[in-house]
Design an enzyme around this catalytic site. Structure first.
Site, PDB file in Angstrom:
ATOM      1  N   HIS A 104      31.860 -43.552  20.278  1.00 59.54           N
ATOM      2  CA  HIS A 104      31.417 -43.034  18.986  1.00 59.54           C
ATOM      3  C   HIS A 104      31.565 -41.519  18.929  1.00 59.54           C
ATOM      4  O   HIS A 104      32.071 -40.969  17.934  1.00 59.54           O
ATOM      5  CB  HIS A 104      29.964 -43.430  18.742  1.00 59.54           C
ATOM      6  CG  HIS A 104      29.386 -42.864  17.481  1.00 59.54           C
ATOM      7  ND1 HIS A 104      29.462 -43.513  16.274  1.00 59.54           N
ATOM      8  CD2 HIS A 104      28.728 -41.700  17.235  1.00 59.54           C
ATOM      9  CE1 HIS A 104      28.881 -42.782  15.336  1.00 59.54           C
ATOM     10  NE2 HIS A 104      28.420 -41.671  15.909  1.00 59.54           N
ATOM     11  N   GLU A 105      31.141 -40.830  19.987  1.00 59.91           N
ATOM     12  CA  GLU A 105      31.245 -39.371  20.000  1.00 59.91           C
ATOM     13  C   GLU A 105      32.702 -38.919  20.045  1.00 59.91           C
ATOM     14  O   GLU A 105      33.065 -37.916  19.436  1.00 59.91           O
ATOM     15  CB  GLU A 105      30.456 -38.791  21.185  1.00 59.91           C
ATOM     16  CG  GLU A 105      28.972 -39.116  21.168  1.00 59.91           C
ATOM     17  CD  GLU A 105      28.294 -38.825  19.827  1.00 59.91           C
ATOM     18  OE1 GLU A 105      28.729 -37.885  19.126  1.00 59.91           O
ATOM     19  OE2 GLU A 105      27.338 -39.534  19.482  1.00 59.91           O
ATOM     20  N   HIS A 156      34.077 -38.788  16.599  1.00 61.98           N
ATOM     21  CA  HIS A 156      33.839 -37.528  15.883  1.00 61.98           C
ATOM     22  C   HIS A 156      34.877 -36.472  16.270  1.00 61.98           C
ATOM     23  O   HIS A 156      35.331 -35.700  15.420  1.00 61.98           O
ATOM     24  CB  HIS A 156      32.436 -37.003  16.188  1.00 61.98           C
ATOM     25  CG  HIS A 156      31.347 -37.763  15.497  1.00 61.98           C
ATOM     26  ND1 HIS A 156      31.377 -38.045  14.156  1.00 61.98           N
ATOM     27  CD2 HIS A 156      30.190 -38.287  15.975  1.00 61.98           C
ATOM     28  CE1 HIS A 156      30.282 -38.714  13.821  1.00 61.98           C
ATOM     29  NE2 HIS A 156      29.551 -38.888  14.905  1.00 61.98           N
ATOM     30  N   HIS A 202      37.517 -34.620  13.751  1.00 62.87           N
ATOM     31  CA  HIS A 202      37.674 -33.165  13.679  1.00 62.87           C
ATOM     32  C   HIS A 202      39.148 -32.770  13.851  1.00 62.87           C
ATOM     33  O   HIS A 202      39.674 -31.941  13.094  1.00 62.87           O
ATOM     34  CB  HIS A 202      36.817 -32.513  14.763  1.00 62.87           C
ATOM     35  CG  HIS A 202      36.694 -31.030  14.610  1.00 62.87           C
ATOM     36  ND1 HIS A 202      36.327 -30.204  15.647  1.00 62.87           N
ATOM     37  CD2 HIS A 202      36.898 -30.212  13.550  1.00 62.87           C
ATOM     38  CE1 HIS A 202      36.303 -28.954  15.227  1.00 62.87           C
ATOM     39  NE2 HIS A 202      36.647 -28.925  13.967  1.00 62.87           N
TER      40      HIS A 202
END
Length: 233
Positions: free
Chosen positions: A105-106, A109, A113
């Site tokens: 999940h991280e 991100h 980006h």
């Protein structure tokens, strides 16, 4: 924060917050119970959170993004200003369904980006305003309530608080997209097998629910503030 009419009468607008508070407590309990449950379920392949994160970052040309250990539980996050993925110790070292799901999940991100994902870019732009608004709003609101001649300050406070709520709204698609990316990446790279997919979904959906609860709480409080403001005019 509760605002009585005068200082002796019950504020009926408090009732607006009750469903949001119940929902928030439910969401917090859900994410903690799901994380704890699947933290005890090891994946068949045995990859750790940091291994999964490193493979996925490198796969998307993000070899320059480091992975660090963050203190505390459920403290995992991607820092877009320093371009670093931070994973809690249990996620970094663990090879459970919860560990690799949160790690993916991280990374989602970080990929957002790198790809210029529009909702994330918008959230990053709004963040400084929302951070100021969430901390400064109550000062303006309290002064406006206590000194009627300065009631316009309450309007400023409500606008600032509204910016914080807008940030929460923008956050929802960012989080849902990162979770859907995580599931696809875990599956396509063979980090999880079919019977582990449901567990990963449960972990990620429970985490997303906390953002929905935060948004609902913010909206309820905003409505309440507007009603209080209108009642004093």
């Amino acid at each position: 924060m509760f605002f009585p009419y005068g200082f002796w009468r019950f504020d009926p607008t408090v009732i607006i917050l009750i469903p949001a508070i119940i929902f928030t407590l439910y969401a917090q309990g859900k994410v903690k119970s799901n994380f704890a449950k699947y933290l005890r379920v090891p994946t068949r392949k045995g990859y750790s959170g940091v291994q999964v994160a490193r493979v996925l970052l490198d796969q998307h040309g993000l070899q320059d993004i480091p992975i660090e250990v963050a203190s505390g539980q459920l403290s995992d996050h991607y820092d877009p200003t320093k371009r670093v993925v931070r994973l809690s110790g249990e996620v970094y070292q663990g090879s459970s369904i919860a560990s690799i799901s949160v790690a993916a999940h991280e990374v989602g991100h970080a990929i957002q980006h790198a790809n210029g994902y529009a909702p994330l870019s918008l959230r990053n732009m709004v963040f400084p305003i929302a951070r100021f608004g969430s901390s400064a709003a109550w000062g303006f609101i309290m002064i406006g309530l206590l000194i009627p001649s300065l009631g316009g300050l309450m309007d400023i406070g409500i606008l600032l608080f509204g910016a914080a709520v807008a940030f929460q709204l923008i956050t929802l698609p960012v989080e849902f997209n990162a979770s859907s990316r995580a599931l696809r990446l875990l599956d396509s790279n063979g980090f999880i097998i079919d019977e582990e997919t449901k567990g990963a979904q449960n972990v990620l959906r429970a985490a997303a629910l906390t953002y929905v609860a935060a948004m609902a709480s913010g909206i309820a409080q905003l409505i309440r503030l507007i009603l209080i403001r209108n009642s004093r005019r």
